[in-house]
Scaffold this active site. Structure first.
Site, PDB file in Angstrom:
ATOM      1  N   GLY A 268      15.891-114.828 -33.246  1.00 38.97           N
ATOM      2  CA  GLY A 268      16.911-114.477 -32.271  1.00 38.97           C
ATOM      3  C   GLY A 268      17.949-113.532 -32.842  1.00 38.97           C
ATOM      4  N   MET A 270      20.578-112.805 -36.808  1.00 38.31           N
ATOM      5  CA  MET A 270      20.810-113.152 -38.208  1.00 38.31           C
ATOM      6  C   MET A 270      22.276-112.962 -38.564  1.00 38.31           C
ATOM      7  SD  MET A 270      19.575-114.197 -41.053  1.00 38.31           S
ATOM      8  CE  MET A 270      20.683-114.463 -42.420  1.00 38.31           C
ATOM      9  N   GLU A 271      22.810-113.958 -39.266  1.00 40.72           N
ATOM     10  CA  GLU A 271      24.243-114.076 -39.495  1.00 40.72           C
ATOM     11  C   GLU A 271      24.771-113.327 -40.710  1.00 40.72           C
ATOM     12  OE1 GLU A 271      21.965-116.646 -39.844  1.00 40.72           O
ATOM     13  OE2 GLU A 271      22.454-117.922 -41.558  1.00 40.72           O
ATOM     14  N   ASN A 272      24.114-112.267 -41.186  1.00 37.82           N
ATOM     15  CA  ASN A 272      24.579-111.522 -42.360  1.00 37.82           C
ATOM     16  C   ASN A 272      26.092-111.336 -42.345  1.00 37.82           C
ATOM     17  OD1 ASN A 272      21.684-110.767 -42.697  1.00 37.82           O
ATOM     18  ND2 ASN A 272      22.141-109.550 -40.880  1.00 37.82           N
ATOM     19  N   HIS A 304      26.577-118.794 -32.115  1.00 41.32           N
ATOM     20  CA  HIS A 304      25.867-119.396 -33.254  1.00 41.32           C
ATOM     21  C   HIS A 304      26.008-118.517 -34.502  1.00 41.32           C
ATOM     22  CE1 HIS A 304      22.545-121.772 -35.107  1.00 41.32           C
ATOM     23  NE2 HIS A 304      22.301-120.620 -35.722  1.00 41.32           N
ATOM     24  N   GLU A 305      25.698-117.249 -34.368  1.00 36.30           N
ATOM     25  CA  GLU A 305      25.739-116.371 -35.551  1.00 36.30           C
ATOM     26  C   GLU A 305      27.184-116.222 -36.038  1.00 36.30           C
ATOM     27  OE1 GLU A 305      22.905-116.056 -36.685  1.00 36.30           O
ATOM     28  OE2 GLU A 305      21.765-116.374 -34.836  1.00 36.30           O
ATOM     29  N   HIS A 308      28.279-119.206 -38.028  1.00 36.40           N
ATOM     30  CA  HIS A 308      27.695-119.256 -39.370  1.00 36.40           C
ATOM     31  C   HIS A 308      28.654-118.676 -40.418  1.00 36.40           C
ATOM     32  CE1 HIS A 308      23.703-120.891 -39.380  1.00 36.40           C
ATOM     33  NE2 HIS A 308      23.159-120.000 -38.571  1.00 36.40           N
TER      34      HIS A 308
HETATM   35  N1  B3K Z   1      19.471-117.850 -39.964  1.00 36.84           N
HETATM   36  C1  B3K Z   1      18.625-117.076 -39.092  1.00 36.84           C
HETATM   37  C2  B3K Z   1      17.189-117.420 -39.217  1.00 36.84           C
HETATM   38  C3  B3K Z   1      16.440-116.612 -40.207  1.00 36.84           C
HETATM   39  C4  B3K Z   1      14.966-116.910 -40.129  1.00 36.84           C
HETATM   40  C5  B3K Z   1      14.201-116.457 -41.281  1.00 36.84           C
HETATM   41  N2  B3K Z   1      12.792-116.629 -41.158  1.00 36.84           N
HETATM   42  C6  B3K Z   1      19.016-117.210 -37.662  1.00 36.84           C
HETATM   43  C7  B3K Z   1      19.931-118.309 -37.333  1.00 36.84           C
HETATM   44  O1  B3K Z   1      19.574-119.479 -37.358  1.00 36.84           O
HETATM   45  O2  B3K Z   1      21.070-118.061 -37.075  1.00 36.84           O
HETATM   46 ZN    ZN Z   2      21.446-120.344 -37.500  1.00 37.07          ZN
END
Ligand code: B3K
Ligand code: ZN
Length: 878
Positions: A268, A270-272, A304-305, A308
């Site tokens: 969905g 990614m929380e970089n 959600h992101e 994180h």
């Molecule tokens: N932390 C990412 C998921 C990454 C999946 C890697 N295969 C998305 C999320 O949970 O916010």
């Molecule tokens: Zn997550």
């Protein structure tokens, strides 16, 4: 590609890293096929590690150009380099600097892990182990470093250059057509949170002033021309930022927050740190292209992101076994956010529906694993419903058990104690033990024991003594690798209702005063008996209110109790649960006797419809019958999807017929009121009207077709248009084909909308559908290389069309097998996820079971399977 590793990774083998990397300076020279990456690592021995260990850095598919130690180029004999490892046998004892140059090919990266291309843009996905596809590194979450990133690219190809942290500098490279940007992230982070984007993108900008008055620049980057479609995501972002301040005291910490939407993405989003990268499905929305469900999805994933940033980034995971530490907690946080933004009851119902659809089957089949697994072959296969959704339920139980205020104190303590560290589940629980004064050792079993506990209750009313005795028993079935199960701590929220619907005071010597006052019983042994006193008449029992624990309750109450609960329970979740219980009983009754008895259900629904204005969204939920997947899960063995489907259709038709007049009235009364607004109240009205349409069409095809066609023509938004199309899809005939053709003509080229068109066709429950799906795979807008397309067409077929997917000629299974094997060499994560669709195969009746087993064996027999796919196929076969 990485080769199937044979060694399992075990939690028990965890050792701290032998080296620390204090800072990382990255330099990227972006090129479509030959990107040069220089990494300057400030290394030193980790006092907690092995003092004589060689330096062994992880890689994956890497080509080394050169390596320099403290400024001196190393000769080939000084190190050993393979595509997946760089080893230096001897390194200085004092801190030293290593410069590593690698060359990578983003255009050839079809796995969508590491640095890859989506359209003409460059982007990254490093969780869980993608950073090692960029440079050699200690690619594990407990190695925390400060990153500085310089990106250089051709100006025309990538006018936008982004990375984590704050922007430091940018400029042209004199005498060339190239430019550069430098970013610095002051917060120590693990490599999986690294991100880079380069491309020609449109942008929507805004700003947010934090609780201490700092101004943060916000930007959402999208394909040119789609900027306006990012407006809702931006609004959701600002609301998330405010909510985290208000509810958890968490303030954002950088000067900028950037989001980039890309079309090719495995998950969905990614929380970089400071640079979230999103599947564009969770960013782009307009009334004309997105449904109410899409809007809710965007709000949830954006939140959600963002959340994180504290639960995941500021406090990260010591190792990947602790994945639930960030994921379960962050799902809990996003669910709470959505509950505050929307209707708490409807949000809870949706979350539990999702848990039962995906997590319960996972927990009951060959892929079952604890929320914190203790062994894995391929970590990417553990981003599961169990880690995420059951992980969130554990946090919710914790809050229920210790109460909201104590829970908040525990969270504050967690942020205070562990900010800037890579933590464990034990670290997390220790904060709540400290805040509550409770020993949470027994509670912690929820993290290590797999399987869904079954709670069996039996009630006995003694009219003479005016007592009501309630007996609880719990049991968890064995799961792979765990044959013996212990009782867990189960919070059971309950209420007793008297004859006139009044809620009774709970009086008993078998429960603590706190339990009685809160209406919350803790079942922490195999059995518990509670005798309630002063119960004037046989009560109606409302159990597991708000779904207070992720368990199965047996048996369902008698129909008359369900009918009363549906009418009088002050817990909206259990009102909905009562409707589901009545529907399940009607469907399974028909399977047993051949006759459909739905009178109690239809009468209960009739009274609900009379009060629909009070809470249209909740009434819509009550009218939404269990799906085929729900029925298969409840059946649990010897599943024949054809039989379940027939019974479900019969019930829909019966409801549609007997409530025809009421449904028609609702349909007319809740008509579109003009301009579309995505808020929960408006969405609830649309949901009710559309479920009414669906049931009306089930009861009377001709009337349904006419209404659906008119709605399809007149719809002013995608929610109503798609609902009409879904109804027409079930009704079949010329009208359906014409509607599909018109829909396509209207939205051709708009990939996210065409995905809906793919999905609805894949879900048509007719024999010709398998062929239709095969033909659609050759459609010009379909591509096996794009995860959204594959999920929209193949995923919808396998998950949303049980009768066709499980066709007795094996054609559905063949289709899935062939797609999985075609996708695997290019994108193993996607292939593995698709195959997980078969996780409940052992519950099927024997003919289908044999057919699936043969396909799974065929897959396992292939040479050169990815580690991801082999892991799922092998475990599925058990
Ligand atoms: N932390 C990412 C998921 C990454 C999946 C890697 N295969 C998305 C999320 O949970 O916010
Ligand atoms: Zn997550």
């Amino acid at each position: 590609m990485r080769h199937p590793s044979t060694a399992a990774i075990r939690l028990a083998d965890y050792r701290p890293a032998d080296f620390a990397i204090d800072s990382v300076e990255l330099d990227f020279k972006l090129h479509p096929t030959k990107t040069r990456v220089t990494a300057r690592l400030a290394l030193r021995r980790n006092p907690a590690g092995d003092a004589s260990a060689p330096l062994a850095l992880d890689g994956d598919d890497l080509t080394l150009v050169g390596v320099t130690l403290d400024g001196v180029a190393l000769a080939p004999g000084d190190y050993e380099a393979t595509p997946d490892r760089l080893t230096l046998a001897k390194v200085p004892d004092a801190p030293f600097t290593l410069d590593i140059e690698t060359e990578i090919n983003p255009s050839g990266n079809t796995q969508l892990s590491g640095l890859y291309r989506s359209g003409s843009a460059y982007c990254t996905q490093c969780e869980a182990e993608g950073f090692r596809r960029i440079t050699y590194f200690l690619d594990r979450p407990d190695v925390l470093s400060v990153y500085t990133t310089r990106i250089e690219a051709a100006k025309g190809e990538a006018p936008i250059l982004l990375s984590n942290g704050n922007p430091v500098a940018r400029g042209d490279i004199a005498g060339t057509d190239r430019h550069y940007a430098i970013w610095r992230d002051p917060f120590r982070k693990p490599s999986y949170l690294f991100a880079l984007v380069g491309g020609d993108l449109g942008v929507l900008r805004d700003s947010f002033t934090t609780m201490t008055g700092r101004k943060v620049d916000l930007a959402i980057y999208v394909e040119h021309g789609k900027e306006a479609r990012a407006g809702y995501a931006m609004d959701a972002l600002k609301r998330s930022m405010r909510w985290d301040e208000e509810k958890f005291g968490r303030e954002y910490d950088l000067d900028v927050f950037n989001i980039v939407a890309v079309s090719d993405f495995n998950m969905g989003a990614m929380e970089n740190k400071g640079l979230n990268i999103f599947n564009d499905k969770y960013v782009l929305a307009s009334a004309d292209t997105a449904t109410d469900g899409d809007y809710a999805g965007i709000e949830g994933v954006i939140a959600h992101e963002y959340f994180h940033n504290w639960t995941g980034n500021r406090i990260t995971c010591r190792d990947w076994f602790q994945l639930c530490l960030k994921e379960g907690l962050t799902v809990f946080r996003d669910q709470e956010f959505s509950a505050d933004m929307r209707s708490r009851a409807v949000e809870r119902i949706g979350d539990v529906r999702g848990l039962r659809l995906a997590q319960f089957p996972e927990d009951a089949g060959p892929l079952a694993h604890p929320v914190r697994p203790d062994v894995y072959q391929e970590i990417n296969n553990f981003y599961t419903a169990t880690v995420y959704e059951k992980g969130a339920e554990i946090i919710r139980m914790l809050r229920v058990l210790i109460g909201e205020e104590t829970f908040r104190r525990g969270m504050d303590l967690y942020f205070e104690r562990f900010d800037g560290t890579a933590a464990t589940v034990e670290d997390f629980l220790s904060c709540f033990a400290a805040a509550s004064g409770r020993d949470l050792k027994h509670f912690a079993l929820w993290y290590s024991q797999a399987g869904t506990p079954v709670v069996t209750t039996a009630g006995d009313y003694d009219a003479a003594a005016k007592t009501f005795t309630l007996k609880f028993q719990q049991e968890t079935a064995p799961t792979p690798g765990q044959s013996e199960k212990k009782p867990v701590v189960i919070p059971i929220a309950l209420a007793l209702f008297g004859e006139n619907g009044q809620k009774l005071d709970l009086v008993s010597d078998d429960a603590t005063p706190t339990e009685l006052a809160r209406g919350l019983i803790e079942l922490d042994a195999a059995e518990r008996v509670i005798k309630f006193r002063e119960v004037p008449s046989r009560p109606v029992v409302s159990l597991l209110r708000g779904f207070s624990a992720p368990v199965r309750l047996e048996p369902a109450p008698a129909n008359e109790d369900l009918e009363r609960l549906l009418a009088l329970d002050d817990d909206p979740f259990n009102r909905w649960q009562a409707a589901q219980g009545l529907a399940l009983r009607a469907i399974f009754g028909r399977l047993e006797t051949g006759a459909l008895d739905a009178k109690g259900l239809t009468e209960a629904l009739r009274s609900l419809l009379a009060k629909a204005e009070d809470d249209p969204a909740l009434v819509a939920q009550a009218l939404s019958l269990p799906s085929d997947i729900d029925l298969a899960r409840e059946k649990a063995s010897d599943v024949d999807p054809d039989v379940l489907f027939d019974a479900r259709m019969a019930l829909r038709a019966e409801i549609g017929r007997s409530l025809g007049a009421e449904l028609e009235a609702i349909y007319a009364r809740f008509a579109d009121e003009g301009a579309y607004a995505p808020d929960a109240a408006s969405a609830g009205r649309r949901a009710l009207r559309n479920v009414a349409l669906d049931l009306l069409a089930a009861g009377d095809c001709e009337k349904g077709r006419a209404l659906a066609m008119a709605q399809f023509e007149a719809a002013g938004n995608m929610t109503d248009r798609l609902a009409a199309l879904a109804t027409l899809a079930l009704l079949g005939g010329h009208a359906r084909e014409e509607a599909f053709a018109r829909f396509y003509a209207q939205y051709a080229g708009d990939a996210l909308v065409i995905d809906k068109w793919f999905s609805l066709q894949a879900m048509i429950p007719e024999a010709a559908t398998t062929q239709r799906v095969l033909s659609l795979m050759s459609h010009r807008e379909f591509s096996l290389a794009n995860p959204n397309r594959v999920r929209a067409l193949i995923g919808a077929f396998a998950n949303g069309n049980l009768t066709r997917f499980h066709a007795l000629d094996g054609s559905g299974y063949d289709l899935l097998t062939s797609v999985v094997l075609q996708v695997d060499p290019k994108n193993p994560q996607l292939a593995a996820r698709l195959l997980s669709t078969l996780r409940s195969w052992r519950t099927m009746e024997s003919r289908r079971r044999d057919l699936i087993e043969a396909r799974l064996k065929h897959i396992v027999a292939q040479e050169n399977l990815s580690a991801d796919l082999r892991d799922i196929a092998t475990r599925a076969l058990g």
